[in-house]
Structure formats: C-alpha cells, structure tokens
Scaffold this motif. Structure first.
Motif, PDB file in Angstrom:
ATOM      1  N   GLN A 167       0.918  -1.278  -0.216  1.00 29.29           N
ATOM      2  CA  GLN A 167       0.074   0.169   0.103  1.00 29.29           C
ATOM      3  C   GLN A 167       0.890   1.360  -0.033  1.00 29.29           C
ATOM      4  N   ASP A 175      -7.292  -0.483  -3.954  1.00 26.58           N
ATOM      5  CA  ASP A 175      -8.124   0.154  -3.427  1.00 26.58           C
ATOM      6  C   ASP A 175      -8.884  -0.686  -2.320  1.00 26.58           C
ATOM      7  N   PRO A 176      -8.665  -0.426  -0.872  1.00 25.96           N
ATOM      8  CA  PRO A 176      -8.930  -1.187  -0.047  1.00 25.96           C
ATOM      9  C   PRO A 176     -10.327  -1.355   0.196  1.00 25.96           C
ATOM     10  N   GLU A 177     -11.284  -0.234  -0.470  1.00 24.54           N
ATOM     11  CA  GLU A 177     -12.524  -0.415  -0.209  1.00 24.54           C
ATOM     12  C   GLU A 177     -13.329  -1.153  -1.528  1.00 24.54           C
ATOM     13  N   LYS A 178     -12.491  -1.388  -2.622  1.00 26.16           N
ATOM     14  CA  LYS A 178     -13.079  -2.223  -3.633  1.00 26.16           C
ATOM     15  C   LYS A 178     -11.953  -3.253  -4.143  1.00 26.16           C
TER      16      LYS A 178
END
Length: 414
Positions: A167, A175-178
């Motif tokens: 990261q 993308d940690p959200e997706k």
C-alpha cells in the motif's frame, strides 16, 4: 549465576513470529521457495522449549503464496475469479504439504494458557486470499479453522501494526474499499496495475527468465545482460502498441488501467535501478507522529532494515524466498540469507523486537543454472525472430500499398 537461553528471553507474555515474502509456488523450477521441509522445522521450534508455555502468534505477512505467478489451466488470466483463485491455491497446496502439516502441528501444540494463532495477511502476490472460498480451503488445510485468521491488508496486536507494504508502493497499491469488482457477471480481483502488467507481459516469460527474477543487485542484471533488457523493453512496447488495445473500447475491461509511463516503470523496477518505495524520509515521518502504535512491521521490499525514533521502531522483515547475490560480474552466485521478525509483547506493548537471520538451505538439484548467461542464445534468437517479423510486416504493408496504387492507376487508365 549462569545465563541459560531461557533466562535470556525477555519477560514477556506473548510472542509474534512474523514471516514475510515466502512466495511458495506450485513446485518445480518456477517455485521461488521449494523448502517446505526447512520452513516446517523453523515453525516447529516455536512449539518447543523455551516457547511451549508462551502464547505465540504465527503471522504470515503477505506474499506467503505466489499466486500471482502460479498458472491456471496453462495460462495466467488477468480476470481472477473465485474458481481461478481456488485452482491456483490448490496447485500450491499440492506442492507444499509439509508447510500445512507444520502449521497443523503448531496449532495443535497450543494450550489454554499458551494458545496458538495463525494469521495470513494479503500481499501483492497473494491477493487471492481476499476470496472467502480460499479462506475456507486454507483453514481446512491448517486443521484448526477457529485459530486461522485473514484480516486483509493489515493486522494489529496491542501497540504493534503489521502490513505487507504494497500500500506504500504506487505500482502495487489496491483500492482497500473495492478489492473485488464485477466483470461480466462475476466477481474478480481488482488488481493493482502493476500486477496486471506483470500478468500480461513478464510472467509468461517464466520458462526463459524465471531464475533471473531472483538475482541481486537488480541494477546489474540489465548491465550484464543487455539482450535481455532489449527483449523485455521490446515486449512491453509490442504489448502497449498492439495487444493492450485489443477490445479496449468494446469490453471496457476494468483491469486495463495502464499507460505507457506505467509500463516503463515496470521495466525500471525489473532491472535498470533499485527503486525505493518507501524513503528514509517517509519512514521518519511515520515514526515521528504519536499514534496508536510503537512498532510497525512490514515486508515487500525484500531488504531487511530497522528504523528508530526514540522508543518507536519500523522493522522491514526482509524475505524468505530464494534470492541470489551476483558476484564477479555474475559468474558466481551467493544465496542471500533469509530473515524474519520476532516481537515480544508484555501487556500489548513491544518489549523486544528483532530480525532473525538464517542461512539459506541448499537449493534442489538443477534449481540454480550453470550460468546466468545460458539464456542469451535463446534471447538473441527471439530478438532475431521479432526483427524478421517486423521486416515481414513492413514488406506486407509496402506490397499492399503498391497493390492499391496499381489498382488506382489501372482504374484511372480504364
């Protein structure tokens, strides 16, 4: 009073053993870590004296499994679905049964007063650990599902924060959200652009260049093997000008995020220069800010190092995969020692943290080539083929242009 090994141990109530960048593959010459027996012996030491009465967490800090380079049905698909992930994980498990038997024995060796936990963090080589089906499969191989955890990209224990490190690397950041996205009715990995580039270009070259990826220092590889550099750069250019754009506008493939500048960065990383993804300044900024953690542990860089700021510390774990230092202009190779991290905790605070360095085990027969220059004749043949194909293409284009010209002139004359 004599000082015994046990009396030298810190006064601690928990031990974290953090192993980064093992990169177990599917066996054979392409496997960067054909040493499950050696790793099993290492894991077993933490169930023996003087550790048997202490809670121990075994934390695999990303790139434990080299799913990125593992083939599926003879290829390396960029659209990684659940089925692709499971197929690749099954291949690795079949090649490394001793690893999983060692983990099972480690977990079974715990007690109520000295429990054992195993944690698998995601890295850029094993992003497939995001799929719940892969979790279930790995848990079944480890034998104690409730003691095996998959926290994702980062994990904290008390005042210790652990993450693989991609990261902080623009090439492999996700993308940690997706982490998963929809494509043609299926969930696929939302790959970092660097992973997609490697899957499409470099990883298919494994039959020829698998060993050269393990060489250090990277900045000397291309200097010693300029034909390899020419072949790689030309392959990237051909990919960018031809293959990448196939179906680009019609399919709207979400994994196609590359630019030519990005591809040049891949070339740069592969051998023209060592690239620091986290500078000394970045490390000092991280440590200078008061926060929830006194110790940060990372991997990814394949270079062990320690940075401190007062009582706060950043430890980069090095790696366990096989790597070789080139000596005498590549005529001699020296195995790089393997390293990992121990962290001793007391009431959640790190008391002692240190790098542990071990001599690399002997490589299997035939694993190390007689010479790193053995690939040069084949690379030169491929370069000649490419040049001939280019000349043939130019001749075809010239012929077609002449035919069009003559047809136009014939039509005008008629």
């Amino acid at each position: 009073m004599s000082i015994t090994p046990k009396s030298r141990l810190p006064h601690a109530d928990r031990l974290l053993v953090i192993l980064s960048d093992i990169e177990m593959g599917a066996g054979g010459l392409y496997d960067d870590f054909p040493h499950s027996d050696w790793l099993g012996e290492l894991i077993a030491t933490y169930s023996q004296a003087p550790y048997e009465g202490l809670p121990v967490d075994l934390i695999f800090n990303g790139d434990t499994f080299d799913l990125l380079k593992t083939a599926y049905l003879g290829g390396h698909p960029r659209h990684v679905t659940r089925d692709v992930a499971m197929g690749k994980m099954a291949s690795i498990a079949a090649a490394h049964p001793l690893f999983f038997s060692a983990v099972r024995a480690f977990l079974a060796g715990g007690s109520e007063k000295a429990p054992r936990q195993v944690v698998f963090l995601e890295g850029n080589h094993d992003a497939e650990l995001r799929f719940p089906e892969v979790h279930a499969f790995v848990r079944s191989l480890c034998g104690s599902p409730e003691q095996v955890h998959f926290p994702g990209l980062e994990h904290s224990v008390g005042r210790v924060q652990i993450e693989h490190g991609q990261q902080q690397d623009a090439m492999f950041r996700i993308d940690p959200e997706k982490p998963l996205i929809e494509y043609e009715g299926k969930q696929i990995l939302n790959l970092a652009w660097g992973s997609a580039a490697l899957l499409d270009t470099v990883i298919p070259m494994q039959p020829l260049l698998h060993f050269h990826d393990r060489l250090k220092p990277k900045n000397e590889v291309f200097d010693l093997l300029p034909d390899v550099k020419e072949y790689l750069v030309g392959s990237f250019w051909d990919y960018w000008t031809r293959d990448y754009w196939t179906g680009f506008w019609s399919t709207k493939d979400p994994t196609k995020k590359l630019t030519w500048t990005m591809l040049k960065e891949v070339v740069w990383r592969l051998g023209s220069k060592e690239v620091e993804v986290e500078s000394e300044e970045d490390a000092q900024k991280l440590l200078a800010v008061e926060g929830d953690f006194d110790l940060y542990v990372r991997g990814h860089l394949h270079e062990a190092r320690i940075r401190t700021h007062g009582h706060r510390k950043l430890v980069v774990a090095g790696c366990l995969r096989n790597e070789y230092m080139m000596l005498e202009e590549g005529k001699r190779l020296h195995p790089v020692p393997k390293s990992y991290v121990e962290v001793w905790l007391r009431e959640g605070a790190p008391v002692v943290s240190n790098l542990v360095e071990l001599e690399a085990p002997p490589a299997p027969a035939g694993y190390v080539p007689d010479s790193i220059f053995d690939v040069v004749p084949e690379v030169q043949r491929l370069l000649a083929e490419r040049e001939a194909a280019k000349e043939h293409k130019e001749a075809d284009a010239a012929m077609q242009a002449q035919e069009k010209k003559e047809a136009k002139e014939a039509k005008k004359a008629g």
